[in-house]
Design a protein around this motif. Sequence first.
Motif, short mmCIF file in Angstrom:
data_model
loop_
_atom_site.label_atom_id
_atom_site.label_comp_id
_atom_site.label_asym_id
_atom_site.label_seq_id
_atom_site.Cartn_x
_atom_site.Cartn_y
_atom_site.Cartn_z
N GLY A 1 15.26 -0.99 -17.93
CA GLY A 1 15.15 -1.50 -16.55
C GLY A 1 16.28 -1.04 -15.66
N ALA A 2 17.40 -0.65 -16.25
CA ALA A 2 18.56 -0.18 -15.47
C ALA A 2 18.41 1.28 -15.06
N ALA A 3 17.30 1.89 -15.39
CA ALA A 3 17.10 3.30 -15.03
C ALA A 3 15.65 3.49 -14.56
N GLY A 4 15.25 4.73 -14.40
CA GLY A 4 13.87 5.02 -13.98
C GLY A 4 13.68 4.85 -12.49
N GLN A 5 12.46 4.42 -12.13
CA GLN A 5 12.11 4.30 -10.71
C GLN A 5 11.68 2.88 -10.40
N VAL A 6 11.83 2.50 -9.13
CA VAL A 6 11.34 1.19 -8.69
C VAL A 6 10.53 1.36 -7.40
N CYS A 7 9.40 0.64 -7.31
CA CYS A 7 8.62 0.61 -6.08
C CYS A 7 9.01 -0.62 -5.28
N VAL A 8 9.34 -0.42 -4.01
CA VAL A 8 9.72 -1.52 -3.12
C VAL A 8 8.59 -1.72 -2.12
N TYR A 9 8.07 -2.97 -2.05
CA TYR A 9 6.86 -3.24 -1.27
C TYR A 9 7.12 -3.86 0.09
N ARG A 10 8.34 -4.30 0.33
CA ARG A 10 8.62 -4.93 1.64
C ARG A 10 9.94 -4.42 2.17
N PRO A 11 10.05 -4.25 3.49
CA PRO A 11 11.32 -3.78 4.07
C PRO A 11 12.35 -4.91 4.11
N ALA A 12 13.61 -4.56 4.33
CA ALA A 12 14.68 -5.56 4.49
C ALA A 12 15.62 -5.10 5.58
N GLU A 13 16.06 -6.08 6.38
CA GLU A 13 17.05 -5.76 7.42
C GLU A 13 18.42 -5.55 6.79
N ALA A 14 19.33 -4.98 7.58
CA ALA A 14 20.69 -4.78 7.10
C ALA A 14 21.30 -6.12 6.67
N ARG A 15 21.92 -6.10 5.54
CA ARG A 15 22.66 -7.25 5.00
C ARG A 15 21.75 -8.46 4.72
N GLU B 1 3.43 -1.70 -12.00
CA GLU B 1 2.17 -2.47 -12.05
C GLU B 1 2.11 -3.54 -10.96
N GLY B 2 2.63 -3.24 -9.78
CA GLY B 2 2.57 -4.19 -8.68
C GLY B 2 3.71 -5.19 -8.75
N PRO B 3 3.72 -6.16 -7.79
CA PRO B 3 4.83 -7.10 -7.68
C PRO B 3 5.04 -7.90 -8.98
N GLU C 1 0.82 -1.20 0.00
CA GLU C 1 0.00 0.00 0.00
C GLU C 1 0.86 1.26 0.00
N PHE C 2 1.92 1.21 0.83
CA PHE C 2 2.81 2.37 0.95
C PHE C 2 4.24 2.00 0.56
N PRO C 3 4.48 1.80 -0.72
CA PRO C 3 5.83 1.39 -1.15
C PRO C 3 6.81 2.56 -1.07
N ALA C 4 8.11 2.18 -1.04
CA ALA C 4 9.15 3.18 -1.25
C ALA C 4 9.32 3.34 -2.76
N VAL C 5 9.49 4.53 -3.22
CA VAL C 5 9.79 4.77 -4.64
C VAL C 5 11.22 5.28 -4.72
N LEU C 6 12.08 4.48 -5.33
CA LEU C 6 13.51 4.80 -5.33
C LEU C 6 13.98 5.02 -6.78
N GLU C 7 15.04 5.85 -6.89
CA GLU C 7 15.64 6.13 -8.20
C GLU C 7 16.64 5.02 -8.55
N VAL C 8 16.44 4.39 -9.70
CA VAL C 8 17.36 3.32 -10.12
C VAL C 8 18.58 3.94 -10.78
N VAL C 9 19.76 3.74 -10.14
CA VAL C 9 20.98 4.42 -10.65
C VAL C 9 21.74 3.57 -11.65
N GLY C 10 21.29 2.33 -11.83
CA GLY C 10 21.97 1.49 -12.83
C GLY C 10 21.99 0.04 -12.39
N ASP C 11 22.68 -0.79 -13.19
CA ASP C 11 22.77 -2.24 -12.93
C ASP C 11 24.10 -2.59 -12.28
#
Lengths: 440, 440
Positions: B149-163, B134-136, B80-90
Amino acid sequence: MSSAAPRTTGQDPLWSVDEHLEDILATVRPLDPIELQLLDAQGCVLVDDVTVPVSLPPFDNSSMDGYAVRVADVAGVSEEFPAVLEVVGDVAAGQSDLLHVGPGQAARIMTGAPLPPGAETVVPVEWTDGGLGEGPVRGMTARSLAPEGAAGQVCVYRPAEARAHVRAEGSDVKAGERALEAGTVLGPPQIALLAAIGRGSVRVRPRPRVVVLSTGSELVQPGEELGSGQIYDSNSFALTAAARDAGALAYRVGAVADDAETLRSTVEDQLIRADLLVTTGGVSVGAYDVVKEALSHVGDADEAGSGIEFRKLAMQPGKPQGFGSIGPDHTPLLALPGNPVSSYVSFELFARPAIRTLMGLQDVHRPRTTATLAADRALSSPKGRRQFLRGAYDDGVVSPVGGAGSHLVAALAHADALIVVPEDVESVEPGAEVEVVLLG
Amino acid sequence: MSSAAPRTTGQDPLWSVDEHLEDILATVRPLDPIELQLLDAQGCVLVDDVTVPVSLPPFDNSSMDGYAVRVADVAGVSEEFPAVLEVVGDVAAGQSDLLHVGPGQAARIMTGAPLPPGAETVVPVEWTDGGLGEGPVRGMTARSLAPEGAAGQVCVYRPAEARAHVRAEGSDVKAGERALEAGTVLGPPQIALLAAIGRGSVRVRPRPRVVVLSTGSELVQPGEELGSGQIYDSNSFALTAAARDAGALAYRVGAVADDAETLRSTVEDQLIRADLLVTTGGVSVGAYDVVKEALSHVGDADEAGSGIEFRKLAMQPGKPQGFGSIGPDHTPLLALPGNPVSSYVSFELFARPAIRTLMGLQDVHRPRTTATLAADRALSSPKGRRQFLRGAYDDGVVSPVGGAGSHLVAALAHADALIVVPEDVESVEPGAEVEVVLLG
């Protein structure tokens, strides 16, 4: 190609390990038989029943070094009252022109030599004076040193029954009997029998030619310098060795960079010498997983039955897998995942049975057993996945070696078994009974 | 050479099986090590401990296809509340020039690729919209098809712990640790580890070169026409196969006629390529047993330690045996009896352990077990001889196959075990426990 519709989860459909294996074994067929020289056929599977053409032994022959005599001439003799017989000559092994042994006569005979006409039994040389006139002897003197041993007289100190120390014609196998059954694996004793009945060559299924290639732009050949972001290629070495171990003639192509066109042309080049192709890496969901991309267009796309299908299996390690056939001969191809442990476990579960099916073996799987789990704490396993953990097995007890990580190749090198945790089990307590695949 | 004085009987002195084996193993030494390419070393014994030169993995890397991000940027996100991040490359596997991942940024990362500077964790692509909005998604599109795909934006739907989804540098093995111990036999998983740590070649004891030759003027090559008094040569085939099976590189010389000079020169010719010579036939008490005659004069008679000793063993089959070393390099030679079953059993008991000793293996013997005898009637065995009968073993029960005759090669081909009847036992009843050698 699919034997059944896969189970579906919230995301991707998942095939079970058994469904995937079943599809592979339903596709792979034993190789066409060829005639091979006896020693080249070692380890291969016999295609036809083999019948004995000539009885074995082909003629009555002596099982001892001694004297061929008539029974009546040695009846009742003793050291005190020996028979004294005229030695009419030698019968050596391989001799074709035979003496005749008449009453009062003896032929000196060697082990394996044909029983000469007239003779009815053999007395071992140790029961005679060997022609020297000085009591029982331990053996004969070499003919080159004492040619006179083939003539003169011999004293025989013990009687012998009819056909004593004689191996009868056909006492091993008789002409027309079946020597070996179709499906027999040819080890040293079977090769002994085939040679003994005169077979210089034999029709068997050949060892499959297996081409192994790893993919990944990060891979460097062992022995070379490691650059930033690079690792050594271990899969192509491990799987080439494993393919040989399974009975194949294996060719290591080595690492191919993550470029679809390079991979496609490499695979096409290798088809000429492959009965089975095994690739590692490039089968997952990444943007650089070129095996998927490349292998859907290899060979003649119009040919029926060709094509590689990529799946996710309910398995850990080894979730992403590809399988199908490519090229004009529909050469089977297994596309295994790239993590070292994933690729090795996948090879054991899918490629090894495929190789052994190509060989025509009945028993294509590694032996399995149950064992008691010896561990400090419970093993955890993801729900819905069949997990294969590395273990060390000894006498009914198995201990995990290293963790579950699919990159842990050091632990793999110290394991001799896989611990199987079924799909519906998420935790295995120490002391529980577990299924174990013995890696031999 | 003798370890002990032999037991004497009324006639010849008899050595025990154990005494003879002890003398052989006291004489045969592991071969000098050589450096072999990794795949050529398969099945060989490692000579030195192998230490890890560079940690494995050599750098932190992703265990998934996904996005390398900062932990804070994905904390608390949901579909519902994803992070929207800038994709800097591959960041692909094998890539050396790495992007920097700053706040609000993500690098698309492939399995095995180095974790780029700035990034703290990896979110799998299945937890994102893969940049498509368009969702997961289930995976990435191949870069060749969708370079955007190596550029633009990505929506992240789940958090992740360090490492999370990061394989730490050295988590498999660390530089300086011992990867493998001296004495390890190199199978596929050990070859995997050696490759993974960059070893392109390795110091091992090589496979011994074993030359097999049979003797006997009666012997004909399988496939040729059998003349009167002749039989097919099976020993040279059986023992060449058995030598390979034991791990050797075996050369079959074939049958040599019963002529001392021919035999001597053949053996001398073969010395150049032999770490071990095995002959069959010509070792008994006959006047044509040329192996004895010939081999006492092979090589330099003045060299200490050279010479073949011929013995009688308290054993059936296989009573007459020769062993020693010949030629300038004191090459070990086993002169086995000529009957097919005698030569095969002798090979198993004496030549196989010698070959495995040359290889540097610790475990040189076939496995043994006890089994219950299943038979119609009691087995009889000559007093004072250790008898080795052919048997079929299955799950703790062994049944005799064929008779005791040392010419019965057909029965041998259907056996997978040897039943051992000790020297002091003359009869074994059905149901008794017997010692069994498992032929593998």
